[in-house]
Design an enzyme around this catalytic site. Structure first.
Site, PDB file in Angstrom:
ATOM      1  CB  THR A   1      -1.193   4.671   3.481  1.00 45.78           C
ATOM      2  OG1 THR A   1      -1.306   3.770   4.576  1.00 45.78           O
ATOM      3  CG2 THR A   1       0.269   5.027   3.315  1.00 45.78           C
TER       4      THR A   1
ATOM      5  CE  LYS B   1       0.768   0.743   4.529  1.00 43.72           C
ATOM      6  NZ  LYS B   1       1.301   1.934   5.198  1.00 43.72           N
TER       7      LYS B   1
END
Length: 347
Positions: A252, A195
């Site tokens: 994120t 990610k």
């Protein structure tokens, strides 16, 4: 009366300190180890760690240590909160310092370029069998800044030994910090590492001023990329719909707390990678992970166009706008066919 549990945290950065606070809130005797004497003196004297968590007061049952031998005395669990590139060195130090078997809980997010090992594999390879009893990963959508303020946070723990994972769940869980278990160690580690690649790319699109449409598409297709590689490596595709998949991806890619998003944002605004990394002053895991994922895609013959485009920007000097254009001009395909292929790979 139950005896106060002693726990060591190796790594006095923002994440290690925030997790030490969770453990302290749960009544543990927390030993926070770091290699900067002035920082350890500040933790013990002022109960602060201003360089990493400004404005936060640390509980008094967190004691800083510059000696790992002292930090590990009488503990059976050590939290390793250091960047991926430092994992092997820290595990070697733990081998030397520990006098008893330990459960090692890693909270880092990356893959090692070259060896292509996940962090749990690195710890198993480097750890002395008499010292490293079990390896557990703790991961999920969690910024240290918010955890230190005791904002509601939810994470996942996983291990080859799920009894060890459940013990770590019990160690950390409280009213502010909810902990789930997931037996899919491969999926948890792959999702939480990859990610960061998509977060770098999301920062670039924001830096270019491309807006929410572009970022939503990038995150969605990025999740498909992560799942495509993860399932080929043996992960359960359902894991990528969970906390260490879509959950970690959302936090994120959308938060100013994210180092990877901030680094990507600077790249999108025209800054050079070396200047970005120097200005950040902290490790940007997504850069190393992009190199590792590029190598994994080649090894497993998996199509990862976002990763490939970002690799070109980071390591081949490709212009960021040209990289985005290359993604938008790819051959047309069916979204459902792509999702079906991911599910088939898991069988």
């Amino acid at each position: 009366m139950e005896k106060q549990k002693k726990v060591a945290v190796a790594g006095a950065g923002s994440w290690g300190t925030a997790l030490a606070m969770v453990l302290a809130d749960n009544g543990c005797d927390v030993r926070l180890w770091g290699n900067k004497p002035a920082q350890i003196e500040e933790i013990n004297g002022k109960h602060t760690n201003e360089a990493y968590l400004p404005g936060v007061t640390l509980p008094e049952n967190i004691v800083g240590h510059s000696s790992l031998d002292k930090a590990l005395e009488g503990v059976d669990t050590v939290i390793v909160a250091v960047p991926t590139k430092a994992i092997r060195d820290v595990v070697k130090q733990i081998n030397e310092a520990a006098k008893q078997p330990l459960t090692v809980v890693h909270v880092s997010k990356g893959i090692e370029p070259g060896t292509l090992m996940r962090i749990s594999e690195m710890i198993e390879e480097e750890g002395d069998a008499a010292v490293v009893k079990d390896v557990v990963v703790l991961a999920g959508p969690s910024h240290a800044e918010e955890v230190s303020l005791r904002h509601p946070t939810t994470v996942t723990v996983s291990s080859k030994n799920m009894e060890a994972a459940k013990s770590v769940q019990d160690l950390f869980i409280n009213h502010n910090f909810r902990v789930y278990t997931n037996p899919d160690l491969v999926g948890v580690e792959i999702g939480t590492a990859l990610k960061n690649i998509i977060a770098l790319a999301a920062g670039i699109t924001d830096g270019l001023g491309y807006g929410d449409n572009a970022k939503a598409a990038l995150m969605t297709r990025g999740l498909a990329e992560i799942a495509r590689l993860g399932t080929v490596m043996g992960a359960n595709p359902l894991t990528f719909a969970g906390l260490t998949g879509v959950g970690d991806l959302i936090v994120t890619c959308t938060s100013v707390h994210s180092r990877n998003w901030r680094a990507g944002n600077m790249l999108g605004k025209g800054q050079k990678l070396d200047d970005v990394l120097e200005n950040m002053g902290m490790v940007v895991e997504g850069v190393r992970t992009t190199k590792a994922a590029y190598q994994l895609a080649e090894k497993y013959n998996v199509k990862m166009p976002i990763t490939m485009a970002l690799y070109g920007v980071l390591f081949d000097g490709k212009d960021v706008r040209d990289a985005v254009d290359s993604l938008m001009s790819r051959d047309k395909k069916s979204e459902m066919d792509d999702l079906v292929n991911i599910l088939q790979e898991s069988k």
